[in-house]
Design a protein around this motif. Structure first.
Motif, PDB file in Angstrom:
ATOM      1  N   ARG A   1       0.837  -1.209   0.000  1.00  0.00           N
ATOM      2  CA  ARG A   1       0.000   0.000   0.000  1.00  0.00           C
ATOM      3  C   ARG A   1       0.872   1.259   0.000  1.00  0.00           C
ATOM      4  N   LEU A   2       1.930   1.219   0.804  1.00  0.00           N
ATOM      5  CA  LEU A   2       2.798   2.392   0.912  1.00  0.00           C
ATOM      6  C   LEU A   2       3.549   2.655  -0.398  1.00  0.00           C
TER       7      LEU A   2
ATOM      8  N   PHE B   1      -2.996  14.183   1.186  1.00  0.00           N
ATOM      9  CA  PHE B   1      -1.822  14.109   0.309  1.00  0.00           C
ATOM     10  C   PHE B   1      -2.084  14.787  -1.038  1.00  0.00           C
TER      11      PHE B   1
ATOM     12  N   TYR C   1       5.487  13.147   2.365  1.00  0.00           N
ATOM     13  CA  TYR C   1       5.470  11.682   2.317  1.00  0.00           C
ATOM     14  C   TYR C   1       6.551  11.187   1.354  1.00  0.00           C
TER      15      TYR C   1
ATOM     16  N   LYS D   1       9.927  11.542   2.930  1.00  0.00           N
ATOM     17  CA  LYS D   1      10.182  10.623   4.056  1.00  0.00           C
ATOM     18  C   LYS D   1      10.055   9.159   3.677  1.00  0.00           C
TER      19      LYS D   1
ATOM     20  N   SER E   1      12.890   6.780   4.519  1.00  0.00           N
ATOM     21  CA  SER E   1      13.029   6.631   5.981  1.00  0.00           C
ATOM     22  C   SER E   1      11.933   5.728   6.527  1.00  0.00           C
ATOM     23  N   ILE E   2      10.714   5.916   6.012  1.00  0.00           N
ATOM     24  CA  ILE E   2       9.578   5.112   6.483  1.00  0.00           C
ATOM     25  C   ILE E   2       9.844   3.633   6.218  1.00  0.00           C
TER      26      ILE E   2
ATOM     27  N   ALA F   1      12.705   2.150   5.597  1.00  0.00           N
ATOM     28  CA  ALA F   1      13.869   1.677   6.362  1.00  0.00           C
ATOM     29  C   ALA F   1      13.461   1.378   7.806  1.00  0.00           C
TER      30      ALA F   1
ATOM     31  N   ILE G   1      10.377   0.578   8.908  1.00  0.00           N
ATOM     32  CA  ILE G   1       9.517  -0.615   8.950  1.00  0.00           C
ATOM     33  C   ILE G   1      10.372  -1.885   8.845  1.00  0.00           C
TER      34      ILE G   1
END
Lengths: 224, 90
Positions: free
Chosen positions: B6-7, B52, B74, B77, B80-81, B83, B85
């Motif tokens: 989803r991300l 968004f 978003y 980041k 980073s998000i 990494a 998770i």
């Protein structure tokens, strides 16, 4: 007089220990806020909740420690302490168990149904209730060893699955160490003399684990 | 080809808008997103509710989608998000 001085030193160490752990846990919670706000990722949500509950549990733990230290000093158990003690113990056990369950949930949320978290809340209330109603060291030990065994089993089986996907993740070791030292912290409250000899060592190890997790979180989140 | 998370899908859609100077028509966005129409609109609603993107109606060229500051954040980041998770096995 000497006893009083020793107790004061002990109280001082407890305050510093609790303060550092609470700050670490809250920093983990706060520094991951934006990641959660941007993604609404369930794993991040449960991870954050675990550290919020660790912070609350340590805060309640320090209240109990304060009561224990004062109780030993005065050798008097007045009415207020008698009523505050069980309530704080109940909340301490509830928040402690939930912190462990949230951490577990953050790793395994894909395999669990959403409503499973309510079951964990229920189990935590039952654990807190049993600890309060059955004042037996054996019961305390059994419950905590069981809690640790469940956590380790789920984390290790998750690790096995991951290894089969050829991924490396050393954090599972940190998670297991965190739960081991957390259980020792719980036992330190429930059965005060059980870990007395190694108390400083347990405190240092717990601090190291929380600081390590905080360092990893800040490094990954960019800490801006 | 593995199924996108989803991300990842959110990142891909936002990237398409961003690379189009932050504003794109709905039809080319749907085409470039590589999603079924149903899933595309589900994601679009999700992204609108998260703040968004914003949908704008343009009389001549139909509906346009623009990326917001939060959407750009978003994208910034995203690595980073992911990494984070992966690091914490979330």
């Amino acid at each position: 007089m000497q006893m009083q001085q020793l107790a004061m030193q002990g109280a001082g160490m407890e305050v510093v220990y609790a303060f550092v752990i609470i700050i670490c846990s809250l920093m983990v919670y706060i520094s991951t806020r934006e990641l959660y706000r941007l993604t609404s990722h369930k794993g991040i949500r449960y991870f954050r909740m675990a550290f919020l509950f660790f912070a609350i549990a340590y805060f309640v733990r320090s209240i109990i420690k304060f009561i224990i230290i004062n109780f030993n000093l005065r050798a008097v158990m007045d009415f207020h302490i008698r009523s505050i003690g069980p309530i704080t113990l109940f909340f301490f056990m509830y928040f402690s168990s939930m912190a462990i369950f949230y951490l577990l949930y953050s790793v395994k949320w894909r395999d669990f149904k959403d409503k499973m978290i309510y079951l964990f809340h229920g189990i935590s209330v039952v654990i807190a209730g049993v600890i309060l109603l059955i004042p037996s060291n054996t019961v305390y030990l059994i419950i905590n060893i069981l809690l640790l065994a469940i956590f380790a089993f789920v984390i290790l089986t998750s690790r096995k699955q991951e290894q089969s996907r050829k991924k490396k993740n050393s954090l599972h070791v940190v998670y297991i160490l965190l739960s081991v030292f957390w259980i020792l912290n719980i036992l330190d409250i429930l059965i005060p003399n059980i870990v007395k000899t190694y108390q400083t060592l347990i405190y240092l190890a717990s601090l190291f684990i929380f600081l390590l997790i905080l360092y990893k979180v800040l490094r990954k989140t960019g800490a801006d | 080809m593995t199924k996108r998370s989803r991300l990842e899908v959110l990142r891909d859609i936002l990237k398409i808008i961003s690379e189009n100077r932050g504003l794109i028509n709905l039809t080319p966005l749907l085409r470039k997103s590589n999603l079924s129409s149903q899933r595309f609109y589900e994601y679009l609603e999700d992204m609108k509710s998260k703040g968004f993107i914003i949908g704008r109606s343009d009389g001549r060229s139909g509906k346009k989608i623009s990326i917001t500051e939060k959407g750009n954040r978003y994208l910034e980041k995203y690595s980073s998000i992911m990494a984070f998770i992966e690091e914490f096995d979330l």
